[in-house]
Design a protein around this motif. Structure first.
Motif, short mmCIF file in Angstrom:
data_model
loop_
_atom_site.label_atom_id
_atom_site.label_comp_id
_atom_site.label_asym_id
_atom_site.label_seq_id
_atom_site.Cartn_x
_atom_site.Cartn_y
_atom_site.Cartn_z
N GLU A 1 1.04 -1.24 -0.11
CA GLU A 1 0.13 -0.20 -0.06
C GLU A 1 1.01 1.36 -0.09
O GLU A 1 0.62 2.09 -0.91
N GLN A 2 1.85 1.33 0.67
CA GLN A 2 2.95 2.36 0.83
C GLN A 2 3.38 2.47 -0.40
O GLN A 2 3.79 3.51 -1.00
N ARG B 1 1.20 4.17 -3.06
CA ARG B 1 1.05 5.77 -2.59
C ARG B 1 2.39 6.39 -3.09
O ARG B 1 2.00 7.60 -3.47
N ASN B 2 3.44 5.82 -2.95
CA ASN B 2 4.52 6.47 -3.43
C ASN B 2 4.89 6.24 -4.93
O ASN B 2 5.91 6.84 -5.32
#
Length: 127
Positions: free
Chosen positions: A64-65, A68-69
């Motif tokens: 998920e990170q 987002r990145n």
């Protein structure tokens, strides 16, 4: 005999994967899940869809990170395969995948093997 220090004081069981200047932490699975992963990585019937599901599962919040990145899907998949091999096989298997998985994109492995066989055949004829 001196007592051993508590392992949790100095050992990090998680996997840290650097991508684009960010360290993504993949949580170490518990014993039961690690046992399942050990069987999974040697399962020759594992489909691409099943592998994708396993990668999503093992990366968890790190994926998920990554999303987002703006991490490329191919990089996230590479990270996931690395995590599967690290936890299901060994840290050295994961490290080898991380460092060398793309080697086949740059080197014709079959040509190298054929060349080595030709060299060995020539050497045996020279004797």
């Amino acid at each position: 005999m001196a007592a051993l220090r508590d392992l949790s004081e100095f050992y990090d069981p998680d996997l840290s994967l650097p991508i684009g200047g960010v360290i993504y932490k993949v949580k170490s699975p518990g014993i039961t899940e690690a046992d399942r992963l050990r069987l999974l990585i040697i399962d020759e019937t594992l489909s691409a869809a099943d592998e994708y599901d396993e990668i999503i599962k093992i990366l968890g919040p790190a994926r998920e990170q990554m999303a987002r990145n703006g991490v490329a899907d191919t990089m996230a998949m590479h990270a996931g395969r690395t995590a599967l091999l690290h936890f299901g096989g060994s840290p050295s298997m994961g490290r080898a995948n991380w460092q060398f998985a793309q080697l086949a994109d740059f080197v014709d492995i079959q040509a190298l093997l054929d060349s080595k066989a030709d060299d060995e055949a020539e050497a045996s004829h020279a004797d």
